[in-house]
Design a protein around this motif. Structure first.
Motif: not given
Lengths: 451, 45
Positions: A328-330, A335, A340, A408, A435, B37-41
């Motif tokens: 999952m990656l936006d 954020p 980060r 990330y 990771e 992982t912070v990226a998916n928050q």
């Protein structure tokens, strides 16, 4: 700083400081190795020589495109983050892991919590201690509106009556203190019944259901004291809980070990059972343990993530709403940079409380005396330790500072760093490598879906 | 562009201006809770 990689035949570049992502052709991908800033107006002659397999027109066009992106601040963008790091001090506590039960009804062979008691004897949290913990959270949360409380263990459902009372107590405080509690719970499923499922689905904003995948894989480690595996007992209960969840968040979470490095089959198995939110994590513990993932396993593990990425891509193309948590990656609305820079912020914004009322930076530090921060019963709290944890940013970790993935993973797990490398500021190598691979897979999926 | 396709040009630096409210979910990075992982928050704003 840029990170370039090829995956699934895509040539991909991430510009680390801006977060921009590009797909390149062969000429552009190779040219990036010869780019030095500042860029001259015209393409330097030595680049034509180094890329002689391409035509002069191709090279000059590509150079112009790279130059345009550099000028827009999207490629080789500057690292301007130091002023933001300097603004980051300590912050209010907003998240609490309540170790509601230092006891468990399973004896999983890989358990980090010493089969549930964290090495300090079996004990359940009393309602009084839990109340004090919630009061402590409210008192130390300043103006934060959203407060998270995670019921954790051991097995939290061994102390279900106290959980119910604590949720009710917290709800009674929300209006008065202008807070919104978000509860979560992690369970092995053994004690689930209709009453507990109803309660969890009503009150828990997220629930983590522990199941490792295929029956023989799950039952190798997730066993009762008798040695019998729990798969057949917990699976129907988890399926019922999810069927009645009404779309609220949950995920099925498994652990893979070096005995099942073909773990993509376990992810597929969990999807086939009807679970659409799945997470699988490596057992990363002392390397002497036979099941622990080691550095020499990484090549095999990377291949498995690549296989999983192709599977997820195919699912997405077919419109299936299946989710693998670690891809999952936006890229657009993720954020902010402050988040980060510091990640979980354990010991600063996040704490764990034991059945005795002791405060630790997070559940992974429980029982480590030198990291004990205080007590919700006495109200004492070690602010020096809080400052130390608050200072753990990607810019205070030398390895992270140089790493392309820093915005990330945000410096990884401070507890893993401490337990395996001896300092919260020394990243744990195997976790980093895994990771980074998961991130490359996640970015590749985005690139492929942009076609 | 002919040789470079922009997949995403969101600029991380811009998030510095709106960010830092602290209302987002804590992102436990440990494998035992699943490394979020912070990226998916999600951003709460």
């Amino acid at each position: 700083m840029i990170h370039k990689f090829t995956l699934n035949d895509y040539k991909i570049v991430l510009d680390v400081n801006s977060g921009a992502v590009f797909e390149l052709d062969d000429c552009a991908y190779k040219m990036l190795d010869f780019i030095d800033l500042p860029l001259p107006a015209e393409c330097p002659k030595d680049i034509y020589i180094k890329l002689k397999e391409f035509s002069n027109d191709e090279i000059s066009e590509t150079y112009s495109e790279i130059k345009e992106l550099v000028e827009q601040g999207l490629l080789f963008s500057k690292d301007d983050y130091l002023p933001f790091v300097e603004k980051l001090g300590t912050a209010p506590i907003k998240s609490m892991c309540l170790n509601i039960a230092h006891d468990c009804n399973l004896e999983c062979g890989y358990c980090f919590a010493s089969q549930g008691d964290f090495g300090h004897g079996r004990k359940l949290m009393t309602y009084e201690v839990g109340k004090k913990a919630l009061d402590f959270l409210i008192e130390n949360s300043a103006d934060r509106y959203n407060l998270e409380v995670d019921f954790f263990g051991g097995e939290p459902l061994m102390n279900f009556e106290v959980i119910k009372k604590l949720v009710s107590y917290a709800r009674s405080l929300e209006k008065k203190h202008n807070k919104n509690f978000r509860f979560t719970l992690t369970t092995n499923g053994v004690l689930l019944n209709d009453e507990k499922i109803d309660f969890i689905n009503k009150e828990m904003s997220n629930v983590v259901l522990s199941l490792d995948g295929r029956k023989e894989i799950n039952d190798r480690f997730r066993c009762f004291q008798t040695g019998k595996g729990c798969y057949d007992i917990v699976l129907p209960k988890f399926q019922k809980l999810v069927a009645e969840r009404g779309g609220k968040e949950y995920y099925v979470r498994g652990t893979y070990t070096r005995f099942n490095l073909d773990f993509s089959n376990d992810v597929e198995h969990l999807f086939a059972l009807g679970f659409d939110q799945v997470s699988i994590e490596p057992a990363v513990t002392e390397k002497e343990l036979p099941f622990s993932v080691r550095e020499e396993d990484l090549t095999r593990i990377f291949k498995e993530y690549e296989k999983l990425a192709l599977l997820m891509l195919e699912n997405k193309k077919q419109g299936k709403k299946l989710n693998f948590f670690h891809f999952m990656l936006d890229l657009e609305q993720g954020p902010c940079v402050y988040k980060r820079l510091r990640g979980c912020s354990c010991g600063n914004e996040y704490i764990a409380v034991t059945p005795e009322g002791d405060i630790y930076p997070c559940h992974q530090f429980v029982g480590i005396e030198e990291k004990k921060m205080g007590s919700v019963l006495s109200g004492e709290f070690d602010n020096k330790l809080k400052v130390d944890f608050a200072s753990a940013t990607v810019y205070s970790k030398e390895e992270c500072k140089k790493c392309w993935a820093k915005f990330y993973c945000s410096g990884g797990c401070d507890a893993n760093n401490y337990l395996y490398e001896g300092s919260i500021k020394l990243p744990h190598t195997i976790s980093c490598e895994i990771e980074k691979k998961r991130l490359e897979c996640a970015i590749m999926i985005k690139v492929a879906l942009a076609q | 562009m002919k040789h470079i396709k922009i997949v995403n040009k969101a600029n991380l630096k811009e998030t510095a201006h709106k960010g830092g409210c602290g209302e987002c979910q804590a992102s436990c990075q440990s494998a035992c809770k699943t490394s979020c992982t912070v990226a998916n928050q999600k951003c709460e704003k």
